[in-house]
Scaffold this active site. Structure first.
Site, PDB file in Angstrom:
ATOM      1  N   HIS A 112       0.838  -1.209   0.000  1.00 50.31           N
ATOM      2  CA  HIS A 112       0.000   0.000   0.000  1.00 50.31           C
ATOM      3  C   HIS A 112       0.870   1.254   0.000  1.00 50.31           C
ATOM      4  O   HIS A 112       0.685   2.171  -0.810  1.00 50.31           O
ATOM      5  CB  HIS A 112      -0.912  -0.040   1.233  1.00 50.31           C
ATOM      6  CG  HIS A 112      -1.845   1.123   1.361  1.00 50.31           C
ATOM      7  ND1 HIS A 112      -3.220   0.993   1.302  1.00 50.31           N
ATOM      8  CD2 HIS A 112      -1.616   2.448   1.561  1.00 50.31           C
ATOM      9  CE1 HIS A 112      -3.790   2.176   1.456  1.00 50.31           C
ATOM     10  NE2 HIS A 112      -2.834   3.083   1.619  1.00 50.31           N
ATOM     11  N   GLU A 113       1.833   1.303   0.908  1.00 54.46           N
ATOM     12  CA  GLU A 113       2.659   2.517   1.010  1.00 54.46           C
ATOM     13  C   GLU A 113       3.607   2.663  -0.176  1.00 54.46           C
ATOM     14  O   GLU A 113       3.893   3.773  -0.618  1.00 54.46           O
ATOM     15  CB  GLU A 113       3.434   2.525   2.339  1.00 54.46           C
ATOM     16  CG  GLU A 113       2.557   2.452   3.579  1.00 54.46           C
ATOM     17  CD  GLU A 113       1.482   3.537   3.637  1.00 54.46           C
ATOM     18  OE1 GLU A 113       1.680   4.609   3.031  1.00 54.46           O
ATOM     19  OE2 GLU A 113       0.442   3.298   4.294  1.00 54.46           O
ATOM     20  N   HIS A 116       1.957   4.549  -2.888  1.00 53.81           N
ATOM     21  CA  HIS A 116       2.040   6.007  -2.701  1.00 53.81           C
ATOM     22  C   HIS A 116       3.417   6.519  -3.118  1.00 53.81           C
ATOM     23  O   HIS A 116       3.527   7.536  -3.811  1.00 53.81           O
ATOM     24  CB  HIS A 116       1.794   6.392  -1.242  1.00 53.81           C
ATOM     25  CG  HIS A 116       0.389   6.153  -0.779  1.00 53.81           C
ATOM     26  ND1 HIS A 116      -0.705   6.412  -1.563  1.00 53.81           N
ATOM     27  CD2 HIS A 116      -0.100   5.684   0.402  1.00 53.81           C
ATOM     28  CE1 HIS A 116      -1.812   6.104  -0.902  1.00 53.81           C
ATOM     29  NE2 HIS A 116      -1.473   5.660   0.304  1.00 53.81           N
TER      30      HIS A 116
END
Lengths: 233, 109
Positions: A112-113, A116
């Protein structure tokens, strides 16, 4: 703007260990039993074995943002139930060692990170001033990381079937925005709705929505063979 | 030194990859996840067609097979790009990505 105001505006209060100066030394033996050590082991395993993470790391490398574990990841204690975050100011991914207990969870948070970080690397994402950009990256992260897989949702007791994935992505993007910005739920919902179609169709660098590790393995394989693919199109 | 001759065309993916994608596509697990994500059952025939075209090219250098395979892959690429980006792509990575931690700009600058 003064630092404490900026902290509250951008969700930094969730990550109290950021900007507190150098860490105090601990004894070696004590350090083996800490959640920090466990976090670091799980992180290493995620980077080496999760096809989602491997693909993102490779894609970031090719985009000019080589990820170095000691530089770009930090295991810290965080507030509440947040699992991780991407700190643009320091180009670091924060992993919440007090809230990540299982390897599968670590794999998802890292993925997920990294999404980003990947968006930050390849696009002019205005994280602080453009809520559409923030929403877009959150939609992509929920869509592509396995956050909204059937099994993840069932483990949260969210039972849904037909096209439930989409509801989950909208909902999680909304929650992620509300966690770090002081805006109303209605305003956040409106922004998510505006950018949803575009951002849920942006599958970079996966080329598909990976439903599980088999999909992610295939996506990783495709990425590694992209030179051949592009040369023969 | 002379430029090397342009490499001969070959299928964008190894033929076995098409077959593996097909087998994965028709699997129960994938069907389930596809329905969960899109609300429909997946259509997998194209992967099988691509595999057959790939083998046709390998064995008989069929021009038709090559064209069919190219069209299929180009359609896939087009489908992946079928959205208007919300942001502008960078031409260069962010300048501060590799800076050591204590040299990062302070938050309020």
């Amino acid at each position: 703007m003064d630092q404490s105001k900026q902290e509250k505006e951008y969700g930094y209060e969730l990550f109290p260990e950021r900007n507190t100066g150098p860490k105090k030394d601990k004894s070696f033996v004590k350090s083996l039993f800490t959640s920090q050590f466990k976090c670091e082991i799980m992180l290493k395993l995620a980077m080496e074995t999760s096809p989602y993470a491997k693909l993102l790391l490779s894609a970031m490398n090719s985009s000019g943002c080589k990820v170095i574990r000691d530089r770009h990841f930090a295991c810290e204690d965080c507030d509440g139930s947040v699992s991780g975050g991407f700190d643009v100011a320091s180009s670091q991914i924060v992993l919440c060692q007090n809230n990540i207990q299982q390897q599968s969870h670590m794999n998802r948070v890292v993925t997920h990170e990294l999404i980003h970080a990947f968006d930050h690397c390849r696009a002019h994402v205005d994280w602080f001033n453009n809520l559409r950009h923030l929403a877009c990256s959150e939609i992509r992260a929920a869509n592509l990381s396995g956050d909204c897989s059937f099994s993840s949702e069932v483990s949260r007791f969210n039972f849904g079937m037909k096209q439930h994935h989409q509801e989950c992505v909208r909902d999680r993007a909304l929650r992620s925005i509300l966690a770090v910005r002081k805006i109303s739920a209605e305003e956040a919902q409106k922004i998510v709705d505006e950018v949803f179609d575009s951002c849920s169709n942006d599958h970079a660098p996966f080329g598909r929505i990976p439903h599980g590790s088999k999909d992610a393995e295939f996506a990783y394989r495709d990425h590694e063979s992209r030179d051949r693919y592009n040369a023969n199109l | 030194m002379d430029r090397p001759a342009k490499a001969e065309w070959r299928p964008p993916r190894a033929c076995d990859n098409y077959w593996e994608e097909f087998k994965h596509c028709v699997s129960w697990g994938n069907g389930f996840h596809h329905y969960y994500t899109y609300g429909t059952v997946p259509s997998c025939q194209q992967w099988k067609n691509d595999y057959n075209d790939c083998r046709e090219w390998e064995e008989r250098r069929s021009a038709e097979a090559k064209e069919a395979l190219l069209k299929s892959e180009r359609d896939r690429v087009a489908e992946q790009g079928n959205f208007t980006p919300v942001w502008e792509l960078r031409k260069e990575p962010p300048g501060d990505w590799h800076l050591p931690l204590n040299q990062e700009k302070p938050q309020d600058s």
